[in-house]
Each structure stands twice: as C-alpha cells, then as structure tokens.
Design an enzyme around this catalytic site. Sequence first.
Site, PDB file in Angstrom:
ATOM      1  N   LYS A 159      32.739  12.236  26.210  1.00 31.22           N
ATOM      2  CA  LYS A 159      32.704  12.349  24.748  1.00 31.22           C
ATOM      3  C   LYS A 159      33.295  11.076  24.150  1.00 31.22           C
ATOM      4  O   LYS A 159      34.502  10.885  24.139  1.00 31.22           O
ATOM      5  CB  LYS A 159      33.529  13.570  24.349  1.00 31.22           C
ATOM      6  CG  LYS A 159      33.075  14.252  23.080  1.00 31.22           C
ATOM      7  CD  LYS A 159      33.181  13.416  21.838  1.00 31.22           C
ATOM      8  CE  LYS A 159      34.587  13.295  21.350  1.00 31.22           C
ATOM      9  NZ  LYS A 159      34.723  12.378  20.196  1.00 31.22           N
TER      10      LYS A 159
ATOM     11  N   GLY B  90      46.574  14.653  22.178  1.00 28.13           N
ATOM     12  CA  GLY B  90      46.903  14.965  23.574  1.00 28.13           C
ATOM     13  C   GLY B  90      47.538  16.345  23.702  1.00 28.13           C
ATOM     14  O   GLY B  90      47.215  17.117  24.613  1.00 28.13           O
TER      15      GLY B  90
ATOM     16  N   SER C 299      45.506   9.683  20.832  1.00 24.79           N
ATOM     17  CA  SER C 299      46.828   9.862  20.224  1.00 24.79           C
ATOM     18  C   SER C 299      47.624  10.963  20.922  1.00 24.79           C
ATOM     19  O   SER C 299      47.054  11.897  21.484  1.00 24.79           O
ATOM     20  CB  SER C 299      46.660  10.205  18.745  1.00 24.79           C
ATOM     21  OG  SER C 299      45.898  11.388  18.605  1.00 24.79           O
ATOM     22  N   THR C 300      48.932  10.851  20.854  1.00 20.68           N
ATOM     23  CA  THR C 300      49.823  11.854  21.448  1.00 20.68           C
ATOM     24  C   THR C 300      49.604  13.209  20.772  1.00 20.68           C
ATOM     25  O   THR C 300      49.602  14.256  21.422  1.00 20.68           O
ATOM     26  CB  THR C 300      51.281  11.383  21.324  1.00 20.68           C
ATOM     27  OG1 THR C 300      51.422  10.205  22.144  1.00 20.68           O
ATOM     28  CG2 THR C 300      52.277  12.424  21.802  1.00 20.68           C
ATOM     29  N   GLU C 301      49.358  13.159  19.471  1.00 19.80           N
ATOM     30  CA  GLU C 301      49.109  14.378  18.692  1.00 19.80           C
ATOM     31  C   GLU C 301      47.904  15.148  19.255  1.00 19.80           C
ATOM     32  O   GLU C 301      47.985  16.357  19.523  1.00 19.80           O
ATOM     33  CB  GLU C 301      48.834  13.882  17.282  1.00 19.80           C
ATOM     34  CG  GLU C 301      48.775  14.869  16.201  1.00 19.80           C
ATOM     35  CD  GLU C 301      48.233  14.156  14.933  1.00 19.80           C
ATOM     36  OE1 GLU C 301      48.243  12.904  14.858  1.00 19.80           O
ATOM     37  OE2 GLU C 301      47.779  14.885  14.048  1.00 19.80           O
TER      38      GLU C 301
ATOM     39  N   GLU D 224      46.348   9.792  28.611  1.00 19.73           N
ATOM     40  CA  GLU D 224      46.846   8.431  28.389  1.00 19.73           C
ATOM     41  C   GLU D 224      47.001   8.306  26.888  1.00 19.73           C
ATOM     42  O   GLU D 224      46.011   8.259  26.164  1.00 19.73           O
ATOM     43  CB  GLU D 224      45.837   7.437  28.975  1.00 19.73           C
ATOM     44  CG  GLU D 224      46.456   6.095  29.280  1.00 19.73           C
ATOM     45  CD  GLU D 224      46.317   5.158  28.117  1.00 19.73           C
ATOM     46  OE1 GLU D 224      47.320   5.023  27.370  1.00 19.73           O
ATOM     47  OE2 GLU D 224      45.241   4.576  27.949  1.00 19.73           O
TER      48      GLU D 224
HETATM   49  P1  NAP Z   1      42.362  10.619  18.328  1.00 17.14           P
HETATM   50  O1  NAP Z   1      42.192  11.537  17.175  1.00 17.14           O
HETATM   51  O2  NAP Z   1      43.415  10.906  19.315  1.00 17.14           O
HETATM   52  O3  NAP Z   1      40.934  10.503  19.015  1.00 17.14           O
HETATM   53  C1  NAP Z   1      40.720  10.145  20.354  1.00 17.14           C
HETATM   54  C2  NAP Z   1      39.575  10.974  20.919  1.00 17.14           C
HETATM   55  O4  NAP Z   1      39.909  12.366  20.901  1.00 17.14           O
HETATM   56  C3  NAP Z   1      38.292  10.869  20.124  1.00 17.14           C
HETATM   57  O5  NAP Z   1      37.208  10.888  21.036  1.00 17.14           O
HETATM   58  C4  NAP Z   1      38.345  12.116  19.275  1.00 17.14           C
HETATM   59  O6  NAP Z   1      37.106  12.572  18.832  1.00 17.14           O
HETATM   60  C5  NAP Z   1      38.917  13.114  20.222  1.00 17.14           C
HETATM   61  N1  NAP Z   1      39.516  14.275  19.569  1.00 17.14           N
HETATM   62  C6  NAP Z   1      40.021  14.365  18.317  1.00 17.14           C
HETATM   63  N2  NAP Z   1      40.516  15.604  18.092  1.00 17.14           N
HETATM   64  C7  NAP Z   1      40.314  16.315  19.226  1.00 17.14           C
HETATM   65  C8  NAP Z   1      40.621  17.653  19.634  1.00 17.14           C
HETATM   66  N3  NAP Z   1      41.246  18.505  18.822  1.00 17.14           N
HETATM   67  N4  NAP Z   1      40.277  18.033  20.883  1.00 17.14           N
HETATM   68  C9  NAP Z   1      39.669  17.169  21.728  1.00 17.14           C
HETATM   69  N5  NAP Z   1      39.343  15.902  21.390  1.00 17.14           N
HETATM   70  C10 NAP Z   1      39.675  15.474  20.163  1.00 17.14           C
HETATM   71  O7  NAP Z   1      42.607   9.182  17.817  1.00 17.14           O
HETATM   72  P2  NAP Z   1      42.168   8.596  16.404  1.00 17.14           P
HETATM   73  O8  NAP Z   1      42.199   9.584  15.316  1.00 17.14           O
HETATM   74  O9  NAP Z   1      40.883   7.964  16.600  1.00 17.14           O
HETATM   75  O10 NAP Z   1      43.351   7.545  16.187  1.00 17.14           O
HETATM   76  C11 NAP Z   1      44.620   7.963  15.694  1.00 17.14           C
HETATM   77  C12 NAP Z   1      45.725   7.333  16.471  1.00 17.14           C
HETATM   78  O11 NAP Z   1      45.607   7.596  17.856  1.00 17.14           O
HETATM   79  C13 NAP Z   1      45.805   5.819  16.418  1.00 17.14           C
HETATM   80  O12 NAP Z   1      46.312   5.345  15.253  1.00 17.14           O
HETATM   81  C14 NAP Z   1      46.666   5.555  17.605  1.00 17.14           C
HETATM   82  O13 NAP Z   1      48.013   5.782  17.291  1.00 17.14           O
HETATM   83  C15 NAP Z   1      46.206   6.567  18.600  1.00 17.14           C
HETATM   84  N6  NAP Z   1      45.238   6.023  19.554  1.00 17.14           N
HETATM   85  C16 NAP Z   1      45.677   5.753  20.814  1.00 17.14           C
HETATM   86  C17 NAP Z   1      44.798   5.207  21.734  1.00 17.14           C
HETATM   87  C18 NAP Z   1      45.208   4.869  23.125  1.00 17.14           C
HETATM   88  O14 NAP Z   1      44.555   4.057  23.755  1.00 17.14           O
HETATM   89  N7  NAP Z   1      46.228   5.478  23.672  1.00 17.14           N
HETATM   90  C19 NAP Z   1      43.491   4.928  21.370  1.00 17.14           C
HETATM   91  C20 NAP Z   1      43.060   5.239  20.085  1.00 17.14           C
HETATM   92  C21 NAP Z   1      43.951   5.798  19.200  1.00 17.14           C
HETATM   93  P3  NAP Z   1      36.610  12.218  17.371  1.00 17.14           P
HETATM   94  O15 NAP Z   1      36.204  10.792  17.460  1.00 17.14           O
HETATM   95  O16 NAP Z   1      35.480  13.136  17.167  1.00 17.14           O
HETATM   96  O17 NAP Z   1      37.766  12.453  16.437  1.00 17.14           O
END
Ligand code: NAP
Length: 498
Positions: free
Chosen positions: A195, A252, A248-250, A269
Amino acid sequence: MDVSANVGRLGAAASAFISKPHKLLIDGKWVVAKGGKTFPVFDPATGGQIAAVADGGAADIDLAVKAARKAFDDGPWGKVKPTERGKIVWRLADLLEKHATELAEIESIDNGKPVSDAKMVDLPFSCELLRYMAGWATKITGQSIPLSAPGEWHAYSMREPVGVVGQIIPWNFPLMMAVWKIAPALTAGCTIVLKPAEQTPLSAIRLGELIMEAGFPPGVVNIVTGDGTPGAALAAHPDVDKVAFTGSTEVGKLIVQAAAGNLKKVSLELGGKSPSFVFPDADLSVAIPGAATGIFFNMGQCCTAGSRLFVHERLFDKMMAGLSDEAQKLKIGPGLDPTTRVGPLVSEEQFQRVTGYLASGKEQGAEAITGGRRHGNEGYFIEPTVLTKTTPTMKVVREEIFGPVVCAMPFNDDDLERIARQGNATEYGLAASIWTRDIGVAHKLARKLKAGSVWINVHNFNDVALPFGGYKQSGWGREMGYEAIELYTEVKAVAAML
Ligand code: NAP
Ligand code: MG
C-alpha cells in the site's frame, strides 16, 4: 484540471507513464478500483495535478489479500527453488537500473525531491538492496541442535516464510521504501500486498509493471493505492500474517491495535528526533557539510534527519556560520531541474505542519539564523533553516518536524554520561551521529546512546548490509542486513525421537 507545468520537463518515458490511467495490481492484472473511483496526484513544486490513480478501498484490499493467499498457499512461489527466486529478484534490480532515468523523473515530480538525488541515491540504493537480498535466497538456513533430553534425538530448526504480508509505506522515499519492504519479503518467499502513500503512489505503480516483467508469478506482489482507507483495512485484515509499516509513530500505534485482531506479526519503522554531537576536536571541514546533509537531504523528510545538533561551545559560532553558509548555497527549485538541491516539501499538509513548527519556534524564543521562511509563492518550498537559542522544552526540539529545520544547542561538558542523557531525552531512538577525532570518545558515547544507528563522522548513512531500525518509539524490528530476512521468516523447531 490544473495540470502542473513541470509535466513538460519529463522525458518521453516518464511522460507516457504518468499520462496513463493508473490501476491496482491484483493477481497479476491491472484493474480499476471496486468503487470505480480515482484520486488526484499533485506536483508539490506547483500544486498542479499530474495524474489520477485508482482509489482502492477495503474491498480491493480483500481481493488482493485473497490473491496473495492463493499465491502463497497453492501458487508456484513456494515451490520456486531458492536460486530461481534469487534470480527473479536480481532481474527486478536490472529492470530498475534499465529504467532508472524514467523512475527518477517520476519520483521527482511526484514527491518533489531533486531528480539528481533520486538518480544518485534512491535508484542505486534500491538496485543494490534487491541484489543484496537476492543473494540471501540460497542462504536462509536453520541449525542442527544437540538436545539434552534422555534418549536419542535428531533436532533442527528451519526458517519458513511468514506468509502473506501487508506492507504500508510513506511518501518520503516512495520507491526506495517499496523496495526496502518487498526485497527481503520476496527473498524469504512471502507474498505481498503493498500500500503506497496516497501522496506519492506513482513510482510504486511503475515498480509493479517491472515486477510483472521480471517474472514474479501472479499474486506474489499486489499493489493497492488509495486515498485513506486501504492502509487500515490491510493492517486489520484477518488473513494477513504480518504487517510491515514505515511512517509516523502515531499511525504505527494504530497499526499495532489493528494487528491485534489476529495477532499478526508487526514490524515498524517510525519517527525520530536524532541528535548529532560535535566535539571540540571535530574536523569542521567534515562536520559542517555532514551536519548540513544530515538535516537538509530530502528537505529534512528523513526519519533519521539530524534535527538536534549539540555543538561544543568552543566551536558553536564557527559551526553555525559554516552551517548557515551551506544552507544558503543550496539551490532551491523544482525537483526536475537538474541543478536543484532543495525541492518542495511533499504536500500542502506537510508544508503547513513545518510552517506551524517554524511559528511555534519563533513564539517560544528560538532564532532562525538562516532560513525560516517560505521560498517563492508557488508550491511547498521552505528555506533550509538553522534555529539557535533553542531549549529542550520547546516543541521544535521535542517533536519530529520532518522538514529542513535543525535545532542547534551549545554544550559545555566532558561527561559522556550527561551528554548521552541529553541526546536520549526523547521518546524516539532511531539514529545519532558523533563528530570527533577521538575514537575513545566516539565509541564510548556510541554505547550510551539509545539509537538503532549510530554514525561516527557521518550522518544519514545506510548500507544494504547494515541492520536499520529504532529503539523506543522509533519502531520494532530491523530492516536490511540479514535481520530483514528474519523479519519475514518464522522459525520452526523439529525434534525427532530416534
Ligand atoms: P502516515 O500517516 O504515518 O502515513 C504513512 C503510511 O501509513 C501511508 O501509506 C498512509 O496511508 C498509511 N496510513 C495512514 N493511516 C493509517 C492507518 N490508520 N492504518 C494503516 N495505514 C495508515 O504519515 P503522513 O501522514 O504521511 O506523515 C505524517 C508524519 O509522519 C510526518 O510528518 C513524519 O513525522 C512521519 N513520517 C515518518 C516517515 C518515516 O520514514 N519514518 C515517513 C513519512 C512520514 P495514506 O497515504 O492513505 O494516509
Ligand atoms: Mg497520511
């Protein structure tokens, strides 16, 4: 639709690809989403649209999981011999290399990153990782184990693929994250539902085409794009054996809750707030550009970004002057311009987040000695920013900004225990870097830091053979190295009474 002007900068292959309809890869076929909908994909350098992509949902995830299950349980993948499995994975690396320019351009217009970075980092690293993992295919072994129980025994352990894996990836390195996930899983013999992030689905779709060309049987890799719902459906799916997540940790934590339904295996991760320590004997000609790359590479959108910079007070002013200089030298522009060093942030949402942190830093007394503002008035550009006068209680110091913003703090101490405590004062534990010529200081401090990666005189360094992952709330498990194979295998112990 308001089409991004940068589409005109794409080469013929990338241009032809992005103008096609983009579907879901399920059971070896490209299909429209069950709901019949698509969602728009934008160029963050202009905010203009570049493509429309199938908007998959729970029903599509279910079909993809069924295909992956069939390919795992009855399909040919489990019967493919290790040498052959390795060869197919290697072939995918060759195909990525063959189409590197096209893939780098797709990545650049979708994510915003400089095309030169995509060519020099994302693509070569992805190819190398596939080849490294391909080599493990023939080397996944168990052990013969001597038992102490009375009687005569023959006992051994073996590693088996964990099964159907759901892989959810973020937008910061869209193609490379896809490869980090699929390479070890495929080598281990798993089947996959991938995904991609909603912000950046395009390179994963092109990867899907190359996966089919490489000769993976139908159902071994399925790709479901979608705007918001498929990730959660995948994490919760009762017929998925393992979920691997980067983001994100959230989110995660939500994945862990969703996985509890069938107690699927989970690897994560997550975020970071990685410290760098510059000691008084550091070679500034290395530390200054190193710290700059550590935070400004990929516009700071790296989970390992060196976002807290602790500099010994004797060097602080010199280091700040050097870092500001480096920041100002970086050319800001659209990723597809080959001379660009800093592109836009990935999305308007991310731009707002980072802008919010800059405002909060200012409000709480931090000072931007360089940068601190939006660049231009189109797209999501933020100037590389160095904040001083930052203190440990400020939001900008505590929280992950995920943007080109470093918080610099002087220190005046030679007690490594206290120095480490400052570095460890965060819920995260992903990475850290130490800049010194004293090997004793470097290795002693490395032991005290609670981080999955510790780098000495370098930052943001990864190698396909080095295990990568986080302590504390930065994650569970390690990717790359043999540890990645362990993530995708179960151990079976067999004991025979003779
Ligand atoms: P995110 O919400 O954690 O999204 C990462 C992935 O998880 C996306 O494919 C997202 O899909 C999916 N996802 C979102 N909600 C989910 C759920 N409830 N269950 C399963 N999968 C879900 O990250 P973001 O909103 O794009 O970015 C927010 C913050 O995350 C950033 O500012 C940064 O702090 C952190 N981040 C960390 C990394 C890293 O490499 N560790 C990478 C990116 C972001 P959708 O695209 O459909 O939302
Ligand atoms: Mg999101």
